[in-house]
Enzyme design. Structure first.
Site, mmCIF file in Angstrom:
data_model
loop_
_atom_site.group_PDB
_atom_site.id
_atom_site.type_symbol
_atom_site.label_atom_id
_atom_site.label_comp_id
_atom_site.label_asym_id
_atom_site.label_seq_id
_atom_site.Cartn_x
_atom_site.Cartn_y
_atom_site.Cartn_z
ATOM 1 N N CYS A 238 -8.683 -14.191 -3.668
ATOM 2 C CA CYS A 238 -8.269 -14.324 -5.060
ATOM 3 C C CYS A 238 -7.745 -15.738 -5.279
ATOM 4 O O CYS A 238 -7.004 -16.261 -4.444
ATOM 5 C CB CYS A 238 -7.184 -13.290 -5.368
ATOM 6 S SG CYS A 238 -6.559 -13.335 -7.050
ATOM 7 N N LEU A 239 -8.120 -16.343 -6.401
ATOM 8 C CA LEU A 239 -7.655 -17.701 -6.704
ATOM 9 C C LEU A 239 -6.136 -17.762 -6.828
ATOM 10 O O LEU A 239 -5.535 -18.803 -6.571
ATOM 11 C CB LEU A 239 -8.309 -18.210 -7.994
ATOM 12 C CG LEU A 239 -9.825 -18.384 -7.953
ATOM 13 C CD1 LEU A 239 -10.356 -18.801 -9.316
ATOM 14 C CD2 LEU A 239 -10.235 -19.383 -6.888
ATOM 15 N N GLN B 295 -4.520 -14.817 -14.916
ATOM 16 C CA GLN B 295 -4.482 -15.856 -13.889
ATOM 17 C C GLN B 295 -4.271 -17.251 -14.466
ATOM 18 O O GLN B 295 -4.023 -18.195 -13.709
ATOM 19 C CB GLN B 295 -5.764 -15.834 -13.060
ATOM 20 C CG GLN B 295 -5.894 -14.586 -12.209
ATOM 21 C CD GLN B 295 -7.169 -14.628 -11.416
ATOM 22 O OE1 GLN B 295 -8.227 -14.272 -11.914
ATOM 23 N NE2 GLN B 295 -7.075 -15.078 -10.175
ATOM 24 N N HIS C 288 -12.685 -6.317 -9.439
ATOM 25 C CA HIS C 288 -11.575 -7.197 -9.027
ATOM 26 C C HIS C 288 -10.924 -7.832 -10.257
ATOM 27 O O HIS C 288 -9.693 -7.826 -10.400
ATOM 28 C CB HIS C 288 -12.105 -8.266 -8.064
ATOM 29 C CG HIS C 288 -11.062 -9.237 -7.612
ATOM 30 N ND1 HIS C 288 -10.526 -9.201 -6.348
ATOM 31 C CD2 HIS C 288 -10.465 -10.273 -8.244
ATOM 32 C CE1 HIS C 288 -9.638 -10.178 -6.223
ATOM 33 N NE2 HIS C 288 -9.578 -10.844 -7.363
ATOM 34 N N GLU C 289 -11.751 -8.369 -11.157
ATOM 35 C CA GLU C 289 -11.209 -9.020 -12.363
ATOM 36 C C GLU C 289 -10.601 -7.996 -13.319
ATOM 37 O O GLU C 289 -9.573 -8.257 -13.945
ATOM 38 C CB GLU C 289 -12.279 -9.856 -13.063
ATOM 39 C CG GLU C 289 -12.843 -10.988 -12.223
ATOM 40 C CD GLU C 289 -11.796 -11.883 -11.567
ATOM 41 O OE1 GLU C 289 -10.737 -12.136 -12.191
ATOM 42 O OE2 GLU C 289 -12.022 -12.323 -10.430
ATOM 43 N N HIS D 279 -7.131 -7.249 -12.515
ATOM 44 C CA HIS D 279 -6.169 -8.258 -12.980
ATOM 45 C C HIS D 279 -5.622 -7.915 -14.367
ATOM 46 O O HIS D 279 -4.428 -8.084 -14.610
ATOM 47 C CB HIS D 279 -6.805 -9.648 -13.036
ATOM 48 C CG HIS D 279 -6.754 -10.385 -11.747
ATOM 49 N ND1 HIS D 279 -5.569 -10.736 -11.121
ATOM 50 C CD2 HIS D 279 -7.741 -10.857 -10.953
ATOM 51 C CE1 HIS D 279 -5.833 -11.385 -10.006
ATOM 52 N NE2 HIS D 279 -7.142 -11.471 -9.876
ATOM 53 N N GLY E 283 -14.895 -15.334 -10.394
ATOM 54 C CA GLY E 283 -14.306 -14.579 -11.486
ATOM 55 C C GLY E 283 -12.941 -15.137 -11.800
ATOM 56 O O GLY E 283 -12.293 -15.749 -10.946
#
Length: 189
Positions: free
Chosen positions: A98-99, A50, A140-141, A144, A45
C-alpha cells in the site's frame, strides 16, 4: 497536481468516507490529479483518503499487475460512490502492499470475483463484474473508502511482527520515493 500520500496512522485512513455529491467542485480535475499522484508513486490504485480526502472515490490502473499473456486486459478507471454488491469465487492469497504503508507487504486472501456499482466522472452509472487481479486492486481500494487497511486482515501474530515498522512509518521513519504526510510529524508542529 501531485498530492502527498497520507501515511499509516493518520485517522483519515480509518474513516468510512462520505458520498460525493454531483456538484462536487473540480471532480474531473481531482480524478486526473489522483491518477498523476498514483503513477508518480508507482501505484496501481489510489483512494481519496490516501490524499487526505474522506470521500468515496478511487482510481485504478491494473495493467502493471497483469500476467504475461494478459497484456492489454488491465483496467484504468475512476470509481465514484462505488458499492460492491457481490463477492464470490475462491478466496486466493496474494502479497499486497500500500502506498500509505511503504515497505510492508503481506499476503491477503480475497474472493476472486466482484460485482460493483459506481459512477464515472460524467456521472454515468455502471454495474460491472471483475475478477482476478483487477478485482483484487478494486477490493483493496474499496477497503480504503470503508476505513479498512490491508493490515487489518492480518493475524494477531503478523500484526505484532510488523507493529514496529508501522510505528516508524507513522513517525516518518521510512524511505519512500514519493512525498508523504506523516501523522506523528504533523502533531509536533
Amino acid at each position: 497536481m501531485i498530492y502527498p500520500i497520507v501515511a499509516y496512522g493518520d485517522p483519515v485512513l480509518k474513516e468510512v468516507a462520505e458520498d460525493i455529491p454531483q456538484d462536487y467542485p473540480n471532480l474531473k480535475e481531482l480524478v486526473e490529479d489522483m491518477f498523476a499522484t498514483m503513477y508518480h508513486a508507482h501505484g496501481v490504485g489510489l483512494a481519496a483518503p490516501q490524499i487526505g480526502k474522506s470521500i468515496r472515490l478511487f482510481v485504478i490502473d491494473s495493467e502493471p499487475m497483469m500476467d504475461e499473456g494478459d497484456e492489454g486486459k488491465g483496467v484504468k478507471k475512476a470509481f465514484i460512490n462505488p458499492e460492491i454488491i457481490e463477492e464470490d469465487g475462491e478466496e486466493w492469497g496474494f502479497e499486497e502492499g500500500c502506498l500509505s504503508i511503504p515497505g510492508v507487504r503481506e499476503v491477503v486472501y480475497r474472493p476472486e470475483r466482484i460485482v460493483i456499482r459506481y459512477f464515472d466522472e460524467e456521472w454515468n452509472e455502471h454495474e460491472d463484474t471483475y475478477d482476478g487481479m483487477t478485482a483484487r486492486v478494486i477490493q483493496h481500494e474499496y477497503d480504503h473508502i470503508e476505513g479498512i487497511l490491508f493490515t487489518d486482515y492480518l493475524s494477531g501474530l503478523k500484526k505484532r511482527l510488523i507493529k514496529n515498522k508501522l510505528a516508524k512509518i507513522s513517525k516518518g521513519e521510512v524511505d519512500a520515493d514519493y512525498k508523504m504526510n506523516f501523522p506523528a510529524l504533523a502533531k509536533k508542529r
